[in-house]
Design an enzyme around this catalytic site. Structure first.
Site, PDB file in Angstrom:
ATOM      1  N   MET A 267      -6.335   3.964   6.793  1.00 22.42           N
ATOM      2  CA  MET A 267      -5.636   4.619   7.900  1.00 22.42           C
ATOM      3  C   MET A 267      -6.607   5.008   8.999  1.00 22.42           C
ATOM      4  O   MET A 267      -7.656   5.574   8.745  1.00 22.42           O
ATOM      5  CB  MET A 267      -4.883   5.839   7.336  1.00 22.42           C
ATOM      6  CG  MET A 267      -4.168   6.663   8.378  1.00 22.42           C
ATOM      7  SD  MET A 267      -2.844   5.716   9.183  1.00 22.42           S
ATOM      8  CE  MET A 267      -2.844   6.516  10.788  1.00 22.42           C
ATOM      9  N   GLU A 268      -6.173   4.741  10.233  1.00 19.66           N
ATOM     10  CA  GLU A 268      -7.055   4.851  11.396  1.00 19.66           C
ATOM     11  C   GLU A 268      -7.095   6.223  12.054  1.00 19.66           C
ATOM     12  O   GLU A 268      -7.410   6.308  13.250  1.00 19.66           O
ATOM     13  CB  GLU A 268      -6.602   3.835  12.440  1.00 19.66           C
ATOM     14  CG  GLU A 268      -5.254   4.157  13.141  1.00 19.66           C
ATOM     15  CD  GLU A 268      -4.033   3.501  12.517  1.00 19.66           C
ATOM     16  OE1 GLU A 268      -4.083   3.206  11.307  1.00 19.66           O
ATOM     17  OE2 GLU A 268      -3.035   3.297  13.241  1.00 19.66           O
ATOM     18  N   ASN A 269      -6.815   7.316  11.338  1.00 19.90           N
ATOM     19  CA  ASN A 269      -6.829   8.644  11.961  1.00 19.90           C
ATOM     20  C   ASN A 269      -7.990   8.797  12.936  1.00 19.90           C
ATOM     21  O   ASN A 269      -9.107   8.396  12.647  1.00 19.90           O
ATOM     22  CB  ASN A 269      -6.980   9.722  10.883  1.00 19.90           C
ATOM     23  CG  ASN A 269      -6.127   9.446   9.682  1.00 19.90           C
ATOM     24  OD1 ASN A 269      -4.924   9.450   9.765  1.00 19.90           O
ATOM     25  ND2 ASN A 269      -6.773   9.173   8.550  1.00 19.90           N
ATOM     26  N   GLU A 302      -9.372  -0.822  10.980  1.00 24.40           N
ATOM     27  CA  GLU A 302      -9.132   0.603  11.279  1.00 24.40           C
ATOM     28  C   GLU A 302      -9.984   1.048  12.455  1.00 24.40           C
ATOM     29  O   GLU A 302      -9.535   1.826  13.299  1.00 24.40           O
ATOM     30  CB  GLU A 302      -9.388   1.472  10.048  1.00 24.40           C
ATOM     31  CG  GLU A 302      -8.609   1.080   8.797  1.00 24.40           C
ATOM     32  CD  GLU A 302      -7.117   0.867   9.006  1.00 24.40           C
ATOM     33  OE1 GLU A 302      -6.550   1.436   9.964  1.00 24.40           O
ATOM     34  OE2 GLU A 302      -6.499   0.116   8.226  1.00 24.40           O
ATOM     35  N   HIS A 305      -8.440   0.012  15.767  1.00 21.91           N
ATOM     36  CA  HIS A 305      -7.296   0.838  16.168  1.00 21.91           C
ATOM     37  C   HIS A 305      -7.706   1.951  17.128  1.00 21.91           C
ATOM     38  O   HIS A 305      -6.850   2.505  17.824  1.00 21.91           O
ATOM     39  CB  HIS A 305      -6.643   1.493  14.954  1.00 21.91           C
ATOM     40  CG  HIS A 305      -5.531   0.697  14.326  1.00 21.91           C
ATOM     41  ND1 HIS A 305      -4.533   0.099  15.056  1.00 21.91           N
ATOM     42  CD2 HIS A 305      -5.250   0.432  13.016  1.00 21.91           C
ATOM     43  CE1 HIS A 305      -3.687  -0.504  14.218  1.00 21.91           C
ATOM     44  NE2 HIS A 305      -4.093  -0.319  12.974  1.00 21.91           N
TER      45      HIS A 305
HETATM   46  N1  BES Z   1      -1.905   2.176  10.238  1.00 22.35           N
HETATM   47  C1  BES Z   1      -2.060   1.466   9.025  1.00 22.35           C
HETATM   48  C2  BES Z   1      -1.919   2.327   7.820  1.00 22.35           C
HETATM   49  C3  BES Z   1      -0.503   2.665   7.469  1.00 22.35           C
HETATM   50  C4  BES Z   1       0.325   1.703   6.974  1.00 22.35           C
HETATM   51  C5  BES Z   1      -0.003   3.925   7.600  1.00 22.35           C
HETATM   52  C6  BES Z   1       1.624   2.030   6.642  1.00 22.35           C
HETATM   53  C7  BES Z   1       1.288   4.245   7.285  1.00 22.35           C
HETATM   54  C8  BES Z   1       2.115   3.299   6.790  1.00 22.35           C
HETATM   55  C9  BES Z   1      -3.424   0.807   8.959  1.00 22.35           C
HETATM   56  O1  BES Z   1      -4.031   0.551  10.158  1.00 22.35           O
HETATM   57  C10 BES Z   1      -3.198  -0.518   8.304  1.00 22.35           C
HETATM   58  O2  BES Z   1      -2.628  -1.361   8.912  1.00 22.35           O
HETATM   59  N2  BES Z   1      -3.638  -0.665   7.073  1.00 22.35           N
HETATM   60  C11 BES Z   1      -3.409  -1.844   6.299  1.00 22.35           C
HETATM   61  C12 BES Z   1      -4.669  -2.593   6.064  1.00 22.35           C
HETATM   62  C13 BES Z   1      -4.977  -3.510   7.186  1.00 22.35           C
HETATM   63  C14 BES Z   1      -6.311  -4.141   7.063  1.00 22.35           C
HETATM   64  C15 BES Z   1      -3.945  -4.587   7.388  1.00 22.35           C
HETATM   65  C16 BES Z   1      -2.833  -1.394   4.986  1.00 22.35           C
HETATM   66  O3  BES Z   1      -2.912  -0.208   4.700  1.00 22.35           O
HETATM   67  O4  BES Z   1      -2.319  -2.225   4.267  1.00 22.35           O
HETATM   68 ZN    ZN Z   2      -3.321  -1.097  11.166  1.00 27.43          ZN
END
Ligand code: BES
Ligand code: ZN
Length: 880
Positions: A267-269, A302, A305
């Protein structure tokens, strides 16, 4: 259930904003208290009463402009708090109590690990902030945050929040505090804090624009030695975004934290990225080559983002692909630059075809920008991510590298600090290039994979080659009729000797190069190439220039020629996959004779070609037919056992063609210098070696099993050890049980390695899988509160073991159904995600389809199911 569907067309700007917020946390494991001061601004003349989101919060105090409110001055509902007396400029203070240790949904503030050793952290995207405090929890409310954390100094020595550090110190009673100020307005979903006993590694970085940044990676003490690869990846990602997009990091600190308890990957907080340890930790003995690649890519994702998501965010959650699709594209480009672009493209396209095409062909199909949802967590999908990334790639290809960069710079500067839509993105890209990209918007609104048909005619007397392109998209749950989309079709024509031909389209005066991108905007179009001296071979959709399914009229000989002569490795591979698919279709068709030996011959030619010794990883990809789940996609009467049988048959024939002797020799050669090194060459050699071993199994089983057994004990690294273990276990070799036990003992106490071992056991093909999974669920290692473990067992079984899960007796479905209900009570997000395993049901053969439907209908009748799972079930069953 009441209809809580949110529609995109209902969007209204927020009546109330919160330009500034101050948060004070008193943190502890069982109870934490959160004091919030919201500085309010009203944009609609106070017509709309202030309404805040809040879930699972115990309200302790509430005051408006310093005056405590009486019970009649606010209204507290299930998920909202109304304060009718709020005015433009008011300051609303609330104090709430939350329960981190009891929070098994892992959204909001929760405990990672055990009560004694664990730490506290938050996850807010998409709607978790409302589980921390009352707030307008929507991405278009942007606030400046000032955060104070207070906790016991011994139990929580490390206190972190996003933003710049702004003082810390001791408090009475063994407590301490730390303050953070984030100068950049952000949405509430980007808030984060972490508190506990963590260790860190640190590296200093200077941005291209001269800002000093302290980069720190944090993990529990046992894991801190595994963070260096992630640190290297952070620094590389920072440099890459400066070089390729002109984007600099914008705070004095950048923190990244690893946790073993996380719903997502990472997560990109803002200023405080939080990672599932699976995507942050890397160690040669415990991580595979794939793990190393994932860490680099996810760290990049992340980090990227910070601009594509944080500085410029989404107006509403329907625009999710604005940040996710774009950021996946950025991540893929980064990974391609850091490694081998051909292999990266193969991995990306494979993932799209396996996951997104399947999603797009079933009951869960939805546009990249959905029209409605009940639970936004259910829309972090392959379509929003992977197809979204392909759309950005398509736009980038259309504008060219320089034009795309110009467009992105305009997008970032024009919308810095704003919450915007996909239209804004297209407009910025277009404006910077004096181009109208609005026709591409249709891609975002239409579900389903366009089917691109290619027919060609060579007119020898006219020396003309006519290429007829046409497109259709099957009707789906969202639309009966789907209009044509603009499809860029990258193309080359190869002469019979394999050389690319100069291209002159009808109406052009002279040939202009050998590469074209034909834009198909209508349902059909014809392109006429002149001065073509002999029937050419068309290489269409080069580089996979659009996310479509290709149906070409090439002969097997054409594809074989492409496999050898295309100058792009990716397109050689695409041709090979198409040929393999044809051979598979024949085997599937029935009598087990394979008339079409072109794939075998062409693959054997590549295998024998000395040029390929320089590209062992690419050769390994050539030796793999499409995966079972990909092969299954075009079947309307899918029998997973038949698919596996035919695919295994194909592997056997390939192994026979290559020959046991040669496979043994080349395996031995690659094995001879295996030292577990972490570099591109060593990784590529391991990839080929393990594919050779998998092939050898089909022609010299005893020897292959013996090699696997030795490799399992002696391999210096996880890649080889795990590949060998998988082979032994999936083959049910005599040595399998002992090997699995040894593996678990060797990695005792390492949760991520244990997950790998469990996933191997849960993916044992066919009949034995069910009992294995039942035993795992009943055994000591299954941890229903830990998403990684749940995915390692149930996710592997239901989503990566087609013959084990899709049993003809339906017992796999019954097991998943029962587990979904249990998981739903603990963690609705993971339960809803696991329900994706049911998505292929409409394509199954009738017996299995009926069983699966029964399981789904049974689940749909359950009461007390979470909103997230209920929505998945409703969509899976379809508009009844
Ligand atoms: N913003 C998402 C994390 C997230 C996903 C938060 C769903 C809430 C609900 C993060 O940037 C993300 O996309 N993470 C991916 C990994 C990425 C490399 C594709 C994940 O968590 O699968
Ligand atoms: Zn993402």
């Amino acid at each position: 259930m009441s209809d809580t569907t949110i529609h995109r067309s209902d969007y209204r700007p927020p009546a109330w904003r919160v330009p500034q917020v101050e948060l004070e946390f008193d943190l502890d494991i069982d109870h934490s208290e959160v004091q919030a001061r919201l500085h309010l601004a009203c944009d609609d003349g106070e017509e709309t009463p202030l309404q805040l989101d809040g879930e699972s919060l115990e309200l302790l105090e509430i005051a408006l402009d310093g005056r405590p409110l009486g019970p009649l001055e606010y209204r507290l509902h299930d998920a909202t708090l109304e304060v009718p007396g709020a005015r433009n400029g008011s300051v609303l203070s609330t104090r709430v109590r939350v329960q981190p240790a009891a929070n098994s949904a892992l959204q909001g503030l929760y405990l990672s690990g055990s009560r004694d050793d664990g730490f506290l952290l938050t996850q807010c995207e998409a709607e978790g902030f409302r589980r921390i405090t009352f707030f307008p929890d929507r991405p278009d409310v942007l606030s400046r945050y000032r955060v104070t954390l207070r906790a016991d100094a011994t139990r929580f020595p490390v206190l972190l929040a996003g933003g710049n550090a702004d003082g810390h110190g001791a408090l009475p009673d063994g407590r301490h505090y730390a303050c953070f100020v984030d100068p950049w307005p952000k949405s509430s979903y980007l808030f984060a804090l972490v508190a506990g006993r963590l260790e860190s590694i640190r590296q200093d970085y200077t941005t291209a624009d001269g800002r000093a940044v302290e980069v720190r990676l944090w993990a529990e003490p046992w894991a801190i030695t595994r963070c260096q690869h992630a640190m290297d990846s952070v620094l590389a990602a920072m440099r890459w975004d400066e070089t390729h997009y002109g984007r600099n990091y914008d705070l004095a600190q950048f923190h990244v934290v690893a946790t073993g308890d996380f719903n997502m990957g990472a997560m990109e907080n803002k200023g405080l990225n939080i990672f599932n340890s699976k995507y942050l930790l890397a160690d040669p003995d415990a991580s595979t080559d794939e793990d190393y690649a994932h860490v680099e890519a996810v760290v990049g994702h992340e980090y990227f983002h910070n601009w594509s998501g944080n500085r410029v965010t989404c107006r509403d959650w329907f625009q999710l692909s604005l940040k996710e699709g774009f950021t996946v594209f950025r991540e893929q480009s980064f990974a391609a630059d850091m490694n081998d672009p051909t292999l990266q493209r193969i991995a990306d396209v494979t993932r799209l075809r396996q996951q997104q095409f399947a999603e797009d062909a079933g009951p869960l199909a939805h546009p990249v920008r959905p029209d409605s949802y009940r639970e936004i967590d259910n829309f972090y999908t392959a379509t929003v991510y992977e197809k979204g990334a392909e759309l950005v790639r398509m736009l980038a290809g259309h504008l060219g590298d320089a034009g795309f960069r110009r467009g992105c710079e305009l997008y970032f500067t024009r919308h810095d600090g704003e919450a915007v839509t996909i239209e804004h993105f297209l407009a910025a890209l277009g404006d910077a290039n004096s181009a109208d990209l609005s026709p591409f918007l249709a891609w975002y609104g239409q579900a389903g994979t366009p089917q691109l048909h290619v027919e060609s005619v060579y007119e020898a007397t006219e020396q003309r080659y006519r290429l007829h392109l046409s497109q259709t998209t099957a009707p789906g749950p969202h639309a009966a009729h789907k209009p044509p989309l603009p499809i860029p079709v990258a193309l080359r024509l190869l002469a019979p000797d394999g050389s690319p031909l100069p291209l002159r389209l009808h109406g052009e005066h002279a040939a202009q190069g050998t590469d074209r991108v034909l834009l198909l905007t209508d349902t059909t179009a014809e392109f006429r190439f002149e001065d073509i001296a002999a029937r050419p071979v068309a290489s269409v959709l080069r580089g996979f220039s659009a996310p479509v399914a290709l149906h070409e009229d090439s002969t097997a000989a054409d594809l074989a020629l492409l496999m050898v002569h295309e100058s792009s490795g990716f397109d050689r591979w695409q041709a090979g996959q198409r040929l393999a698919r044809r051979a598979f279709d024949e085997l599937c068709g029935g009598d087990r004779r394979i008339a079409n030996t072109a794939w075998l011959e062409a693959t054997a030619a590549c295998y024998a070609d000395p040029r390929w010794t320089d590209e062992p990883a690419l050769l390994a990809e050539f030796l793999k037919p499409p995966a079972e789940l990909e092969l299954a996609q075009s079947l309307s009467n899918w029998n997973p056992v038949a698919v596996r049988t035919a695919r295994e048959d194909l592997l056997m024939r390939l192994a026979e063609t290559l020959g046991a002797k040669s496979l043994r020799a080349r395996h031995a050669l690659l094995q001879s210098d295996e030292r577990g090194a972490q570099n591109g060459t060593a990784r590529a050699r391991r990839r080929l070696k393990n594919q050779l071993l998998a092939l050898l199994l089909h022609v010299d089983r005893e020897h292959a099993l013996a090699l696997a057994q030795a490799q399992c004990t002696d391999a210096p690294g996880m890649t080889d050890r795990l590949a060998a273990l998988r082979l032994l276990v999936h083959q049910q070799a005599d040595a399998a049980a002992a090997a699995l036990l040894a593996f678990q003992q060797r990695h005792a106490g390492d949760a991520l390695a244990l997950d790998k071992g469990l996933a191997v056991a849960a993916t044992i093909p066919g009949e034995p899988a069910l009992a294995r999974v039942q035993a795992l669920l009943a055994g000591p290692h299954f941890l229903p509160h830990n998403p990684n473990r749940v995915y390692a067992v149930l996710g592997a079984f239901a989503q990566a073991n087609p013959t084990g899960f899709h049993r003809a007796d339906g017992a796999g479905y019954a097991l998943l159904a029962e587990q979904l209900l249990q998981q739903d009570r603990i963690n609705p997000t993971t339960a809803a995600r696991l329900a994706n395993a049911f998505a292929g049901w409409t394509r199954l053969e009738p017996v299995r389809r009926e069983h699966l439907k029964d399981a789904l209908l049974g689940l749909s009748q359950e009461s007390g199911v979470s909103r997230a799972l209920a929505e998945m079930l409703a969509r899976l069953v379809g508009p009844a």
